[in-house]
Design an enzyme around this catalytic site. Structure first.
Site, PDB file in Angstrom:
ATOM      1  N   SER A  34     -38.402   6.994  29.056  1.00  0.00           N
ATOM      2  CA  SER A  34     -38.837   7.257  30.437  1.00  0.00           C
ATOM      3  C   SER A  34     -37.758   8.043  31.183  1.00  0.00           C
ATOM      4  O   SER A  34     -38.058   8.826  32.082  1.00  0.00           O
ATOM      5  CB  SER A  34     -39.147   5.948  31.164  1.00  0.00           C
ATOM      6  OG  SER A  34     -38.029   5.076  31.114  1.00  0.00           O
ATOM      7  N   ILE A  52     -39.093  -2.155  26.632  1.00  0.00           N
ATOM      8  CA  ILE A  52     -38.425  -3.455  26.413  1.00  0.00           C
ATOM      9  C   ILE A  52     -39.321  -4.640  26.792  1.00  0.00           C
ATOM     10  O   ILE A  52     -39.055  -5.760  26.389  1.00  0.00           O
ATOM     11  CB  ILE A  52     -37.073  -3.586  27.180  1.00  0.00           C
ATOM     12  CG1 ILE A  52     -37.245  -3.317  28.676  1.00  0.00           C
ATOM     13  CG2 ILE A  52     -36.012  -2.690  26.557  1.00  0.00           C
ATOM     14  CD1 ILE A  52     -36.055  -3.751  29.520  1.00  0.00           C
ATOM     15  N   ALA A  73     -31.131  -0.639  28.827  1.00  0.00           N
ATOM     16  CA  ALA A  73     -32.394  -0.139  29.382  1.00  0.00           C
ATOM     17  C   ALA A  73     -32.644  -0.813  30.720  1.00  0.00           C
ATOM     18  O   ALA A  73     -32.535  -2.032  30.834  1.00  0.00           O
ATOM     19  CB  ALA A  73     -33.539  -0.430  28.424  1.00  0.00           C
ATOM     20  N   TYR A 141     -32.419  -3.820  43.210  1.00  0.00           N
ATOM     21  CA  TYR A 141     -31.730  -3.489  41.958  1.00  0.00           C
ATOM     22  C   TYR A 141     -30.507  -4.393  41.757  1.00  0.00           C
ATOM     23  O   TYR A 141     -30.292  -4.949  40.682  1.00  0.00           O
ATOM     24  CB  TYR A 141     -31.316  -2.006  41.986  1.00  0.00           C
ATOM     25  CG  TYR A 141     -30.348  -1.602  40.895  1.00  0.00           C
ATOM     26  CD1 TYR A 141     -30.782  -1.397  39.596  1.00  0.00           C
ATOM     27  CD2 TYR A 141     -28.985  -1.410  41.175  1.00  0.00           C
ATOM     28  CE1 TYR A 141     -29.891  -1.030  38.586  1.00  0.00           C
ATOM     29  CE2 TYR A 141     -28.091  -1.045  40.183  1.00  0.00           C
ATOM     30  CZ  TYR A 141     -28.550  -0.849  38.895  1.00  0.00           C
ATOM     31  OH  TYR A 141     -27.661  -0.487  37.910  1.00  0.00           O
ATOM     32  N   VAL A 184     -24.845  11.313  41.851  1.00  0.00           N
ATOM     33  CA  VAL A 184     -24.231  12.337  42.696  1.00  0.00           C
ATOM     34  C   VAL A 184     -23.410  13.342  41.862  1.00  0.00           C
ATOM     35  O   VAL A 184     -23.442  14.543  42.131  1.00  0.00           O
ATOM     36  CB  VAL A 184     -23.369  11.684  43.806  1.00  0.00           C
ATOM     37  CG1 VAL A 184     -22.230  10.851  43.259  1.00  0.00           C
ATOM     38  CG2 VAL A 184     -22.811  12.708  44.772  1.00  0.00           C
TER      39      VAL A 184
HETATM   40  N1  LIG Z   1     -24.758   5.174  35.813  1.00  0.00           N
HETATM   41  C1  LIG Z   1     -24.074   4.277  36.501  1.00  0.00           C
HETATM   42  O1  LIG Z   1     -23.226   4.623  37.314  1.00  0.00           O
HETATM   43  C2  LIG Z   1     -24.307   2.803  36.289  1.00  0.00           C
HETATM   44  C3  LIG Z   1     -23.554   1.904  37.036  1.00  0.00           C
HETATM   45  C4  LIG Z   1     -23.748   0.542  36.851  1.00  0.00           C
HETATM   46  C5  LIG Z   1     -24.649   0.093  35.912  1.00  0.00           C
HETATM   47  N2  LIG Z   1     -25.388   0.990  35.196  1.00  0.00           N
HETATM   48  C6  LIG Z   1     -26.336   0.465  34.220  1.00  0.00           C
HETATM   49  O2  LIG Z   1     -26.105   1.072  32.957  1.00  0.00           O
HETATM   50  C7  LIG Z   1     -27.340   1.164  32.249  1.00  0.00           C
HETATM   51  C8  LIG Z   1     -27.539   2.580  31.737  1.00  0.00           C
HETATM   52  O3  LIG Z   1     -27.622   3.462  32.842  1.00  0.00           O
HETATM   53  P1  LIG Z   1     -27.576   5.040  32.681  1.00  0.00           P
HETATM   54  O4  LIG Z   1     -26.808   5.563  33.830  1.00  0.00           O
HETATM   55  O5  LIG Z   1     -27.185   5.399  31.312  1.00  0.00           O
HETATM   56  O6  LIG Z   1     -29.106   5.394  32.940  1.00  0.00           O
HETATM   57  P2  LIG Z   1     -30.187   6.196  32.068  1.00  0.00           P
HETATM   58  O7  LIG Z   1     -31.431   6.320  32.894  1.00  0.00           O
HETATM   59  O8  LIG Z   1     -29.600   7.430  31.514  1.00  0.00           O
HETATM   60  O9  LIG Z   1     -30.447   5.169  30.890  1.00  0.00           O
HETATM   61  C9  LIG Z   1     -31.419   4.152  30.968  1.00  0.00           C
HETATM   62  C10 LIG Z   1     -32.252   4.248  29.695  1.00  0.00           C
HETATM   63  O10 LIG Z   1     -33.176   3.155  29.667  1.00  0.00           O
HETATM   64  C11 LIG Z   1     -34.429   3.644  29.237  1.00  0.00           C
HETATM   65  N3  LIG Z   1     -35.451   2.753  29.786  1.00  0.00           N
HETATM   66  C12 LIG Z   1     -35.772   2.578  31.087  1.00  0.00           C
HETATM   67  N4  LIG Z   1     -36.767   1.678  31.198  1.00  0.00           N
HETATM   68  C13 LIG Z   1     -37.069   1.270  29.932  1.00  0.00           C
HETATM   69  C14 LIG Z   1     -37.998   0.348  29.392  1.00  0.00           C
HETATM   70  N5  LIG Z   1     -38.844  -0.337  30.181  1.00  0.00           N
HETATM   71  N6  LIG Z   1     -38.048   0.167  28.052  1.00  0.00           N
HETATM   72  C15 LIG Z   1     -37.216   0.869  27.233  1.00  0.00           C
HETATM   73  N7  LIG Z   1     -36.302   1.757  27.693  1.00  0.00           N
HETATM   74  C16 LIG Z   1     -36.238   1.951  29.039  1.00  0.00           C
HETATM   75  C17 LIG Z   1     -34.518   5.053  29.768  1.00  0.00           C
HETATM   76  O11 LIG Z   1     -35.444   5.870  29.028  1.00  0.00           O
HETATM   77  C18 LIG Z   1     -33.084   5.531  29.613  1.00  0.00           C
HETATM   78  O12 LIG Z   1     -32.872   6.133  28.352  1.00  0.00           O
HETATM   79  C19 LIG Z   1     -28.418   0.661  33.186  1.00  0.00           C
HETATM   80  O13 LIG Z   1     -28.683  -0.686  32.884  1.00  0.00           O
HETATM   81  C20 LIG Z   1     -27.778   0.776  34.558  1.00  0.00           C
HETATM   82  O14 LIG Z   1     -28.320  -0.151  35.459  1.00  0.00           O
HETATM   83  C21 LIG Z   1     -25.228   2.327  35.350  1.00  0.00           C
END
Ligand SMILES: NC(=O)c1ccc[n+]([C@@H]2O[C@H](COP(=O)([O-])OP(=O)(O)OC[C@H]3O[C@@H](n4cnc5c(N)ncnc54)[C@H](O)[C@@H]3O)[C@@H](O)[C@H]2O)c1
Length: 314
Positions: A34, A52, A73, A141, A184
């Site tokens: 997604s 998931i 995810a 969130y 950002v």
């Molecule tokens: N980017 C940040 O600064 C940050 C900070 C704190 C926490 N996080 C956490 O780190 C994790 C990864 O974030 P990211 O920045 O890589 O985001 P991202 O969107 O690149 O990665 C999330 C992935 O999860 C997949 N996904 C979403 N819903 C799904 C579902 N229902 N079933 C299967 N797959 C699903 C998406 O396709 C995507 O590949 C997340 O849990 C996010 O909350 C990120």
């Protein structure tokens, strides 16, 4: 060891896959694509495209019996969580429970959960915030991530399932999705490369703690290798305001495009910065790439993706 990475085709997840591959592990990515992309993945990673929340995702864990479950995810768009809290909870809470119920009967040795060190603390009392700072999330969130941590505590107490909840600061770097928590950097990078100006909401004095994606991926591997159970901040402890971030990015991109300021967004957190002393102590983890260098690598990535030649810099 066999490692299952949910969200493995996403920004941080794909770096986590790379990190475990480099250490000689077998890696399966579970992702519904997604937000993630197949092209983010090393060809040695087996991608299973499933939600998931599905029965198939639970069956995959039961059939594959991975030793490590890295759960990344998520619905991770803070604004979307405000607009549709039920969807946020459905993915982040119900989806996680679907995985944990399968993990507890499948011999998983450790669950490593991607939590948040920004949204979970809310407006901080102290800077940088340690792990025992009160959690006061101000978005659905942040609430769903805090709930994920509470469920992990429950599975640990009830079934003895070890876990680490890594509370990331604002993660940035190559493959970043512009829609996420620290989107950002991806947005500014793409615009700066295209020679377009950027909009900063408010005066640009809001601060964040920016940590490089591959450093965060390393924390996931260390969290599995070390014995610690509980929540650990993964950040730099350095506060950078958005004006400074933009200046560093413009420098890395060689851009002189103008910044415009728009009215501040209501409810936006003003300062965020987390203490990484525990990560140093129990994981032996610390950031290895500083912001200037990380932004240089991020710009090089987006430049290459845009088809423009990577510029030699620094
Ligand atoms: N980017 C940040 O600064 C940050 C900070 C704190 C926490 N996080 C956490 O780190 C994790 C990864 O974030 P990211 O920045 O890589 O985001 P991202 O969107 O690149 O990665 C999330 C992935 O999860 C997949 N996904 C979403 N819903 C799904 C579902 N229902 N079933 C299967 N797959 C699903 C998406 O396709 C995507 O590949 C997340 O849990 C996010 O909350 C990120």
């Amino acid at each position: 060891m066999k490692v299952l990475v949910t969200g493995g085709a996403g920004f941080i997840g794909s770096h986590v896959c790379d990190e475990f591959l480099r250490s000689g592990h077998e890696v399966i990515a579970l992702d519904d694509l997604s937000g993630g992309k197949k092209e983010n993945l090393d060809p040695r990673v087996r991608l299973v495209v499933q939600d998931i929340r599905s029965r198939e995702a639970a069956e995959l864990i039961k059939a594959e019996k991975p030793q490590v479950l890295c759960h990344l995810a998520a619905q991770m768009d803070v604004r979307r969580s405000v607009d549709d809290p039920s969807f946020d909870a459905d993915v982040n809470i119900r989806g996680m429970l679907n995985l944990l119920e399968a993990a507890r009967v499948s011999g998983v040795k450790k669950v490593i959960f991607s939590s948040t060190g920004g949204a979970i603390y809310g407006e901080q009392d102290v800077f940088p915030a340690p792990e025992n700072h009160p959690t006061r999330p101000v978005s659905p969130y942040g609430v769903s991530k805090a709930a994920g941590e509470l469920y992990l505590g429950y599975y640990r107490a009830q079934y003895g399932l070890p876990y680490v909840a890594l509370r990331y600061a604002n993660v940035y770097g190559p493959r970043q999705n512009p829609h996420g928590e620290a989107g950002v950097v991806a947005i500014f990078s793409q615009r700066a490369i295209a020679g377009q100006g950027c909009t900063i909401y408010g005066e640009g004095k809001q601060t964040r703690d920016f940590v490089f994606g591959p450093d965060v991926a390393r924390a996931n591997r260390l969290a599995f290798e070390k014995d610690y159970v509980g929540a650990i901040n993964i950040g730099t402890g350095v506060e950078t305001d958005i004006n400074r971030l933009y200046a560093l990015l413009a420098e890395a991109a060689g851009s002189s495009a103008q910044v415009t300021h728009a009215p501040a967004r209501p409810g936006e957190q003003m300062r965020s910065c987390i203490d990484n002393a525990l990560a140093k102590k129990v994981l032996g983890w610390e950031p290895t790439v500083d912001l200037r260098e990380g932004l240089r690598r991020t710009i090089a990535f987006f430049r290459e993706k845009a088809g423009a030649p990577a510029r030699a810099h620094g």
